[in-house]
Design a protein around this motif. Structure first.
Motif, PDB file in Angstrom:
ATOM      1  N   ARG A   1       1.016  -2.377  15.356  1.00 36.07           N
ATOM      2  CA  ARG A   1       0.685  -1.477  13.967  1.00 36.07           C
ATOM      3  C   ARG A   1       2.060  -1.782  13.184  1.00 36.07           C
ATOM      4  O   ARG A   1       2.067  -1.836  11.795  1.00 36.07           O
ATOM      5  CB  ARG A   1       0.798   0.071  14.308  1.00 36.07           C
ATOM      6  N   GLY A   2       3.280  -1.792  13.729  1.00 38.65           N
ATOM      7  CA  GLY A   2       4.543  -1.772  12.979  1.00 38.65           C
ATOM      8  C   GLY A   2       4.448  -3.257  12.351  1.00 38.65           C
ATOM      9  O   GLY A   2       5.102  -3.294  10.956  1.00 38.65           O
ATOM     10  N   ASN A   3       3.945  -4.402  12.902  1.00 38.55           N
ATOM     11  CA  ASN A   3       3.878  -5.830  12.310  1.00 38.55           C
ATOM     12  C   ASN A   3       2.656  -5.694  11.237  1.00 38.55           C
ATOM     13  O   ASN A   3       2.960  -6.580  10.350  1.00 38.55           O
ATOM     14  CB  ASN A   3       3.597  -6.637  13.508  1.00 38.55           C
ATOM     15  N   ARG A   4       1.907  -4.998  11.418  1.00 41.89           N
ATOM     16  CA  ARG A   4       0.666  -5.216  10.478  1.00 41.89           C
ATOM     17  C   ARG A   4       1.315  -4.616   9.003  1.00 41.89           C
ATOM     18  O   ARG A   4       1.177  -4.930   7.961  1.00 41.89           O
ATOM     19  CB  ARG A   4      -0.501  -4.504  10.707  1.00 41.89           C
ATOM     20  N   ASP A   5       2.075  -3.249   9.354  1.00 37.71           N
ATOM     21  CA  ASP A   5       2.540  -2.753   8.125  1.00 37.71           C
ATOM     22  C   ASP A   5       3.545  -3.581   7.602  1.00 37.71           C
ATOM     23  O   ASP A   5       3.898  -3.673   6.200  1.00 37.71           O
ATOM     24  CB  ASP A   5       3.182  -1.200   8.633  1.00 37.71           C
ATOM     25  N   PHE A   6       4.398  -4.149   8.395  1.00 31.80           N
ATOM     26  CA  PHE A   6       5.678  -4.931   7.699  1.00 31.80           C
ATOM     27  C   PHE A   6       4.674  -6.227   6.925  1.00 31.80           C
ATOM     28  O   PHE A   6       5.084  -6.334   5.673  1.00 31.80           O
ATOM     29  CB  PHE A   6       6.420  -5.755   8.592  1.00 31.80           C
ATOM     30  N   LEU A   7       3.531  -6.820   7.509  1.00 30.67           N
ATOM     31  CA  LEU A   7       3.055  -8.132   6.716  1.00 30.67           C
ATOM     32  C   LEU A   7       2.494  -7.386   5.422  1.00 30.67           C
ATOM     33  O   LEU A   7       2.514  -7.967   4.302  1.00 30.67           O
ATOM     34  CB  LEU A   7       2.134  -8.629   7.784  1.00 30.67           C
ATOM     35  N   LEU A   8       1.893  -6.401   5.480  1.00 28.63           N
ATOM     36  CA  LEU A   8       0.887  -5.841   4.267  1.00 28.63           C
ATOM     37  C   LEU A   8       1.814  -5.162   3.218  1.00 28.63           C
ATOM     38  O   LEU A   8       1.519  -5.269   1.974  1.00 28.63           O
ATOM     39  CB  LEU A   8      -0.188  -4.987   4.772  1.00 28.63           C
ATOM     40  N   ASN A   9       2.868  -4.513   3.601  1.00 21.68           N
ATOM     41  CA  ASN A   9       3.506  -3.800   2.812  1.00 21.68           C
ATOM     42  C   ASN A   9       5.035  -3.771   2.623  1.00 21.68           C
ATOM     43  O   ASN A   9       5.516  -4.092   1.500  1.00 21.68           O
ATOM     44  CB  ASN A   9       3.441  -2.155   3.366  1.00 21.68           C
ATOM     45  N   THR A  10       5.592  -4.056   3.620  1.00 22.32           N
ATOM     46  CA  THR A  10       7.299  -4.252   3.559  1.00 22.32           C
ATOM     47  C   THR A  10       7.552  -5.541   3.055  1.00 22.32           C
ATOM     48  O   THR A  10       8.634  -5.752   2.060  1.00 22.32           O
ATOM     49  CB  THR A  10       7.839  -3.937   4.832  1.00 22.32           C
ATOM     50  N   LEU A  11       7.045  -6.564   3.626  1.00 19.18           N
ATOM     51  CA  LEU A  11       7.410  -8.046   3.186  1.00 19.18           C
ATOM     52  C   LEU A  11       7.192  -8.244   1.854  1.00 19.18           C
ATOM     53  O   LEU A  11       8.148  -8.584   0.990  1.00 19.18           O
ATOM     54  CB  LEU A  11       6.778  -9.003   4.162  1.00 19.18           C
ATOM     55  N   PRO A  12       6.170  -7.971   1.079  1.00 18.10           N
ATOM     56  CA  PRO A  12       5.997  -7.989  -0.326  1.00 18.10           C
ATOM     57  C   PRO A  12       6.963  -7.055  -1.071  1.00 18.10           C
ATOM     58  O   PRO A  12       7.142  -7.622  -2.257  1.00 18.10           O
ATOM     59  CB  PRO A  12       4.415  -7.687  -0.601  1.00 18.10           C
ATOM     60  N   ARG A  13       7.158  -5.891  -0.412  1.00 19.07           N
ATOM     61  CA  ARG A  13       7.938  -5.164  -1.400  1.00 19.07           C
ATOM     62  C   ARG A  13       9.458  -5.585  -1.344  1.00 19.07           C
ATOM     63  O   ARG A  13      10.247  -5.422  -2.146  1.00 19.07           O
ATOM     64  CB  ARG A  13       8.074  -3.824  -0.468  1.00 19.07           C
TER      65      ARG A  13
END
Length: 384
Positions: A360-372
């Motif tokens: 779940r943490g990796n999905r959140d990073f990919l979809l939200n944190t990385l582009p932010r």
């Protein structure tokens, strides 16, 4: 003579230092989650090369090459040496990834990605495809991409066999529920076919990533033959694989992710591109190389070999190559590697990490944190 040798050695040392340290991008802010995720995992990376020969399928004749009744696959396998040792069964099975190189490339084209994933506890393997690698007989032959999904299956057969082979390095080491495929350019197309094609797909593939891979002939019907996690990584300034024709249609695939990296060059995704960071845009070299070979290595109407309209393959020709004039300034390939590494690793970890919370943490990073955190990155998802 000694003085000449000393001068030569000094020049080699200086050249090595320049190639290693000159014109490197600014490191990511260490406070960013992205910077922390760039660090390698805890496992020691090792590799070895082996040549595998498929005697059940031929290498087709083209140009001055008379063909062969087999397919020779020079293969590199990266693995965590602290977890796997010959003669001792693995303590637990590990996820396996198959990398596919692009046209006129080779099995080491994704080495920076392979090494990073192995440090996280993966096994990664890549082949020199017999007729599309840089040293292919006569010259690289792009039409042979239709046979490359079969090469992926052939390699997977070996891994599943080694998994059951007592005393083998990979005894008990392959988790057959966590097998991924990824590839660059023509290797991205190979990966997409191995994942979805109604005849060429391998059902053992559980997740797939196409990095700037051609997908222009694939319709919604093509992707409907099976469902699995799928991601495309691409750039609007890619001079070789048109973004609109190949990347944007990814958003027609249910659940698919499109990672757009602004100012990334097509050539910049390859491992060797780190040596091209002095260029204004590495696609200048990529275009010169590919255009000098691809026309002579293909026929006017070969795309029908990929499939039929009934299978979801449209009978259309590829978009023109390398028509951007002038080429825009491209991103430093080293930074491009960093961003590509972050996208690829977080995607596979979001599906293959053992701990659900880590997934779940990796999905959140990919979809939200990385582009932010990274201005050049945009992430779109088809949530339908």
């Amino acid at each position: 003579m000694k003085r000449v040798l000393l001068v030569i050695v000094a020049l080699l040392v200086v050249t090595g230092l320049v190639l290693t340290f000159a014109k490197r991008p600014e490191p990511l802010d260490p406070a960013l989650e992205s910077a922390k995720r760039l660090h390698d995992g805890p496992h020691t990376v090792a590799y070895y090369d082996v040549t595998l020969t498929d005697t059940t399928r031929p290498s087709q004749a083209h140009g001055n090459f008379e063909g062969s009744d087999s397919r020779e696959l020079k293969t590199r396998i990266w693995y965590p040496s602290d977890l796997l040792r010959e003669g001792r069964p693995a303590a637990k099975p590990l996820p396996l990834l198959i990398y596919s190189h692009g046209f006129m490339s080779m099995r080491t084209g994704g080495a920076y990605l392979a090494e990073h994933m192995v440090s996280k506890g993966y096994i990664v393997a890549a082949m020199d495809y017999p007729l599309t690698n840089y040293s292919a007989p006569d010259q690289p032959y792009v039409v042979d991409v239709v046979n490359q999904p079969g090469d992926v299956s052939f390699l997977l057969d070996h891994f599943t066999s080694w998994h059951r082979d007592q005393g083998n390095l990979f005894e008990g080491a392959v988790d057959e529920t966590r097998i991924g495929a990824f590839g660059l350019s023509l290797g991205g197309m190979t990966t997409t076919m191995a994942a979805f094609h109604p005849r060429f797909r391998d059902p053992r593939i559980d997740a797939a990533v196409s990095i700037a891979g051609p997908s222009f002939p694939f319709t919604e019907l093509f992707y409907s033959h099976r469902q699995l996690p799928y991601m495309m990584i691409a750039s609007p300034i890619d001079a070789l694989v048109d973004y609109r024709a190949n990347a944007l249609p990814t958003l027609l695939v249910p659940g698919a992710i499109l990672v757009t990296i602004e100012d990334a060059s097509h050539t910049g995704f390859a491992d060797m591109a780190k040596m091209l960071r002095f260029m204004r845009n590495p696609d200048k070299l990529g275009c010169d190389q590919v255009k000098s070979n691809i026309d002579a290595s293909s026929e006017d109407t070969w795309y029908h070999l990929i499939g039929t309209p009934e299978e979801g393959v449209a009978a259309i020709d590829a978009p023109p190559l390398c028509e951007m004039d002038p080429l825009p300034v491209g991103m430093n390939p080293v930074r491009q590697h960093w961003l590509n590494q972050l996208a690829v690793s977080s995607f596979f970890e979001s599906h293959f990490a053992e701990d659900p919370a880590v997934r779940r943490g990796n999905r959140d990073f990919l979809l939200n944190t990385l582009p932010r955190e990274i201005a050049e990155v945009r992430v779109d998802v088809n949530n339908n």
